[in-house]
Design an enzyme around this catalytic site. Structure first.
Site, short mmCIF file in Angstrom:
data_model
loop_
_atom_site.label_atom_id
_atom_site.label_comp_id
_atom_site.label_asym_id
_atom_site.label_seq_id
_atom_site.Cartn_x
_atom_site.Cartn_y
_atom_site.Cartn_z
N GLY A 173 -39.23 -30.38 -34.80
CA GLY A 173 -39.62 -31.73 -34.43
C GLY A 173 -40.55 -31.74 -33.23
O GLY A 173 -41.55 -32.47 -33.22
N ASP A 174 -40.24 -30.94 -32.23
CA ASP A 174 -41.11 -30.85 -31.06
C ASP A 174 -42.50 -30.35 -31.43
O ASP A 174 -43.51 -30.92 -31.02
CB ASP A 174 -40.50 -29.90 -30.02
CG ASP A 174 -39.44 -30.57 -29.16
OD1 ASP A 174 -39.83 -31.32 -28.25
OD2 ASP A 174 -38.25 -30.37 -29.41
N LYS A 175 -42.55 -29.26 -32.19
CA LYS A 175 -43.83 -28.61 -32.43
C LYS A 175 -44.70 -29.37 -33.42
O LYS A 175 -45.93 -29.44 -33.24
CB LYS A 175 -43.61 -27.16 -32.86
CG LYS A 175 -43.03 -26.30 -31.73
CD LYS A 175 -42.90 -24.85 -32.10
CE LYS A 175 -41.78 -24.60 -33.07
NZ LYS A 175 -41.55 -23.17 -33.33
#
Length: 386
Positions: free
Chosen positions: A172-174
């Protein structure tokens, strides 16, 4: 890769203020830095990526080294009126601001879009957070695991392997980092055409929902539904790497001819007559059973032998890259995807390479990740001399 090296990437001349923490915002800002932007990170030493294992200097953690290169670090206490004004003065000089602070905190500090745009109307203000600002979850804390759950990714895993696990990477972050980067570039293009800055909101959950549903919406693309959700191949129990004679490999025969060639290479011509591999296409209902046959046949050859056989017959194949040996892998080494460099404070380190190549404006690593606040004096001196 020393700090004096210069290279004009495609974003040469663009200034980015990185007012973000953890991974999502910093990684996006690093990508823009790799592309040539002048990235100034305004930070507190309490940044999460600076917490954890380090070799020489407190705060110089592996994660920090991997998301903060090509930046200058300015340490400012935003709760102090004088230092906050210095931050705002820096933002006035910028083309882009990236932040993942919560809206309430930004407003209290005078750093929300309306207040900042009043001082720099050409600014591209990229605000990333867990959930949409107009939703009832707007103020909720969000981490990669909560986003994996809220986006349906945990359901995909549960249906595929029978366990509601989180993917063992901060997807999700990347993915959101990449979305920030391309959204900023689009807004800069608009700004260059019209002179108009704007706010760009990047909610992690929305980003990953859109990402997951590209293939997994499946039969529910149609209304009424023409089948279940979930991409059949990805949801198959046999969707896994196969054991070769000496390791693991992804061997993915995709069509009947691939399967017949695969069986022949494994010394099992008897399977080439299997009716499941003699139609016009592979039936989704047969995927799991055929995966069992792949597992049965794959140990006949070494990984290198499978690479040769699959290349000969155009069968999709890749050896499983073991992370501990990634720096020794020929493909990784030849592509400079991991290089050994000398860091100014941390000594010899491995740095992750830049995966894209530009023929005219090459991206480059010009600075290794800075110690928190190491550039404060120099950057503020530049500001005073403008």
């Amino acid at each position: 890769m020393d700090d004096t090296k210069t290279a004009a990437g495609p974003l040469d001349g663009v200034r980015v203020i990185d007012l973000s923490t953890v991974v999502m915002g910093p990684y996006a800002a690093q990508i823009l830095g790799d592309l040539g932007a002048d990235v100034i990170k305004i930070e507190s030493p309490a940044d999460t990526v600076r917490v954890g294992r380090y070799r020489t200097t407190p705060g110089m953690t592996p994660l920090n080294l991997n998301v903060n290169r090509n930046k200058r670090s300015v340490a400012l206490n935003l709760k102090d009126a004088g230092e906050r004004e210095q931050a705002l003065a820096l933002i006035e000089t910028a083309d882009v601001l990236i932040t993942n602070m919560r809206p309430g905190a930004l407003a209290r500090l005078g750093l929300d879009y309306d207040q900042v745009a009043a001082r720099n109307p050409r600014l591209v203000y990229a605000h990333a957070q867990g959930f949409r600002s107009d939703s009832d979850r707007a103020g909720n804390a969000a981490y990669d695991e909560t986003v994996q759950a809220a986006s349906g990714l945990v359901d995909i895993a549960n249906r595929a392997i029978g366990k509601p696990v989180y993917l063992p990477t901060i997807l999700g972050d990347k993915v959101s980092s990449l979305t920030i980067a391309y959204s900023v570039l689009a807004a800069l293009l608009h700004r260059d055409k019209t002179g108009e800055g704007q706010q760009v909101e990047i909610p992690m959950t929305d980003t990953l929902i859109a990402f997951n549903l590209v293939e997994h919406l499946a039969g529910h693309v149609f209304e009424p539904a023409e089948g279940p959700t979930g991409f059949p191949l990805s949801m198959s129990k046999g969707h896994r790497a196969a054991p070769t004679k000496d390791g693991l490999a992804c061997v993915i025969p995709y069509n009947p001819q691939n399967f017949r060639d695969f069986f022949a290479a494994a010394g099992r011509p008897d399977l080439a007559g299997d009716p499941r591999v003699n139609g016009e296409a592979i039936d989704n209902a047969d995927v799991d059973a055929l995966a069992e046959l792949i597992d049965e046949c794959a140990p006949a050859l070494t990984t290198a032998e499978w690479a040769e056989a699959c290349a000969k017959h155009s069968i999709p194949m890749a050896p499983v890259l073991e992370l501990d040996q990634a720096h020794e892998d020929a493909y990784v080494r030849e592509g400079h995807l991991l290089d050994t460099v000398e860091h100014p404070t941390e000594g010899t380190i491995r740095t992750v390479g830049i995966p894209v190549r530009f023929s005219a404006t090459p991206a480059s690593i010009r600075r290794q990740a800075p110690v928190a606040g190491q550039d404060t004096e120099a950057v503020l001196a530049e500001l005073a001399n403008r």
